[in-house]
Scaffold this motif. Structure first.
Motif, PDB file in Angstrom:
ATOM      1  N   VAL A 109      -3.904  -0.802   4.075  1.00 57.51           N
ATOM      2  CA  VAL A 109      -4.492   0.536   4.046  1.00 57.51           C
ATOM      3  C   VAL A 109      -4.034   1.303   5.281  1.00 57.51           C
ATOM      4  O   VAL A 109      -3.661   0.706   6.295  1.00 57.51           O
ATOM      5  N   ILE A 129      -7.515  -7.330   3.053  1.00 60.72           N
ATOM      6  CA  ILE A 129      -7.247  -5.933   3.400  1.00 60.72           C
ATOM      7  C   ILE A 129      -6.825  -5.831   4.861  1.00 60.72           C
ATOM      8  O   ILE A 129      -7.524  -6.306   5.759  1.00 60.72           O
ATOM      9  N   ARG A 135      -5.242  -3.174   7.910  1.00 62.12           N
ATOM     10  CA  ARG A 135      -4.938  -1.798   8.285  1.00 62.12           C
ATOM     11  C   ARG A 135      -3.555  -1.741   8.925  1.00 62.12           C
ATOM     12  O   ARG A 135      -3.289  -2.404   9.918  1.00 62.12           O
ATOM     13  N   GLN A 159      -9.785   2.156   4.986  1.00 63.72           N
ATOM     14  CA  GLN A 159     -10.208   0.763   5.058  1.00 63.72           C
ATOM     15  C   GLN A 159     -11.696   0.611   4.762  1.00 63.72           C
ATOM     16  O   GLN A 159     -12.107  -0.273   4.013  1.00 63.72           O
ATOM     17  N   GLU A 168     -12.822  -1.468   1.428  1.00 69.83           N
ATOM     18  CA  GLU A 168     -13.607  -2.698   1.619  1.00 69.83           C
ATOM     19  C   GLU A 168     -14.932  -2.634   0.871  1.00 69.83           C
ATOM     20  O   GLU A 168     -15.375  -3.636   0.292  1.00 69.83           O
TER      21      GLU A 168
END
Length: 461
Positions: free
Chosen positions: A224, A243, A245, A230, A234
């Motif tokens: 992301v 996930i 960043r 994010q 999430e």
């Protein structure tokens, strides 16, 4: 509506089965990575991410074939795409990517779905992905355009699914605006004014959010682009361990060599954005008009350069509407419009600007804001999401730009910059440039490779 619900429920069940137990397809997977990016001529930050991602994969595993799924079948060849990456973004690929042409892109066009646009485009993307995966089934399916509903299908074909998500298709903020009856480009007046229609839309958004969470969770890795994205991803996808960043690649090195000094004869304000409704160009023109009216008669009137790209006929029509709006506001003599400029020409325009305007609400990140800062143009960005949370923050205690929401706030910020002394402006521009280094292209390559390394090497080596 009933048909939509039945189809989407089937999608949910299908996705759920795939997430808990991937099905091996009968298609032979090629040892390759294929990037699903139907619009390879959109000219925005998403396209820059595409070419930087291609280059990063080429550097990481040179013998892995790179393909691009594109719906631009008239003018997209390996050589033209490689040249485009350099001309528009300054990204030099190690080799030309192979191209898989798609002919069903109409299924993801927003004009195809006058109503229930989100669910229509999302389900339409699965049809386009079916065409793509039947033509080429790669080992790694890489989505760089945000079509999460294609992930279960890619899993069905036996692919490892990686995505770079620029913004959530739906967010809690969107639900909040409908509840508050806020008028916006994705919540028109007829719905905003109606309690009953707003309630129906809340049900629709809630239902879609559940679907989006299920299909999104099918990704093996989701990168992301900001703190704001994010947070929303999430909450909706519920797979925080998958996930990562990774701030998008911003051309900080190429722009930071530009001198900070600007001509004081006629101050130049610049806006760089695709001609899309959410970019709020009308607000910018209205703010510029308000600033011109309040400007001291002793000061020279600034010039406003509006730079952007057009993806389709709707964007072309929007550009013509903006030109008429400038005439209506009586600022047309001070406004210049530039369409589909080359990277070199864009750098030249940024080199002369004292300020850069950005006005999209909840801009997921805001690559252009970083580019303003790197080029020495003080940013005036929307007070939300990426610019607010990640970018326009103080650097070593020094202000790096301005945040605004309303026409009046944007006009105030424009006037403050135009009225600044040269020393004050240089001090703020220098701090903004230092801040921009946090989002360099090299930083993207480092973080991107670190994120994809476990998946690529788990299978490739």
């Amino acid at each position: 509506m009933l048909i939509i619900i039945i189809v989407t429920l089937a999608t949910v069940i299908f996705a759920g089965i795939l997430c808990f137990g991937p099905i091996s397809g009968r298609w032979r997977r090629k040892r390759a990575v294929a990037f699903f990016h139907p619009y390879t001529n959109d000219g925005g930050g998403g396209e820059r991410v595409l070419w930087c991602a291609v280059r990063a994969i080429q550097e990481e595993i040179p013998d892995l074939d790179c393909y691009v799924y594109t719906g631009d079948y008239h003018d997209a060849t390996p050589q033209s795409l490689m040249a485009r990456a350099v001309d528009r973004f300054g990204v030099k690929l190690l080799s030309a990517p192979k191209v898989v042409h798609l002919y069903k892109r109409k299924w993801i066009e927003e004009t195809t779905y006058p109503r229930f646009t989100m669910i229509g485009q999302s389900l339409g993307s699965t049809l386009l992905a079916w065409e793509a995966l039947c033509k080429l089934t790669p080992l790694y399916y890489f989505d760089t355009s945000g079509y999460a509903f294609t992930y279960p299908l890619a899993r069905l074909f036996g692919c490892k699914v990686i995505c770079y998500t620029h913004y959530p298709t739906i967010s809690m903020d969107m639900l909040s605006r409908v509840r508050q009856h806020t008028l916006m480009y994705n919540n028109n007046a007829s719905i905003a004014k109606s309690v009953w229609l707003s309630r129906c839309k809340i049900v629709y958004y809630t239902f879609f959010s559940c679907l989006y969470g299920i299909v999104g969770s099918c990704a093996h890795l989701a990168m992301v682009n900001s703190s704001w994205t994010q947070s929303h991803i999430e909450k909706i996808w519920r797979v925080p361990d998958r996930i990562k960043r990774v701030y998008p690649p911003c051309d900080t090195s190429g722009l930071q060599v530009l001198p900070l000094e600007r001509s004081a004869e006629i101050p130049v304000l610049i806006s760089v954005a695709q001609f899309r409704p959410e970019k709020a160009h009308v607000l910018q023109l209205e703010a510029f008009s308000a600033a011109i009216k309040r400007l001291d008669p002793s000061l020279p009137k600034p010039k406003f350069q509006v730079v952007g790209s057009c993806r389709n006929k709707s964007d072309e029509e929007r550009l013509e509407m903006l030109k008429k709006k400038a005439i209506e506001l009586n600022v047309n003599e001070h406004v210049e419009f530039y369409k589909n400029v080359t990277y070199r020409d864009l750098v030249g325009l940024l080199a002369g600007a004292v300020a850069g305007i950005h006005s999209m609400t909840d801009e997921h990140f805001g690559i252009v804001v970083v580019e303003y800062m790197a080029a020495g143009a003080i940013p005036i960005a929307h007070n939300s999401a990426g610019p607010k949370m990640d970018i326009v923050l103080d650097e070593d205690g020094q202000q790096t730009g301005f945040l605004a929401c309303t026409v009046e706030e944007y006009a105030d910020a424009m006037l403050r910059i135009v009225r600044m002394s040269e020393m004050e402006r240089l001090k703020m521009a220098a701090a903004a440039r230092r801040r921009a280094r946090r989002f360099s292209e090299q930083k993207f390559y480092d973080d991107f490779k670190a994120a994809v390394h476990p998946i690529l090497y788990h299978i490739s080596r």
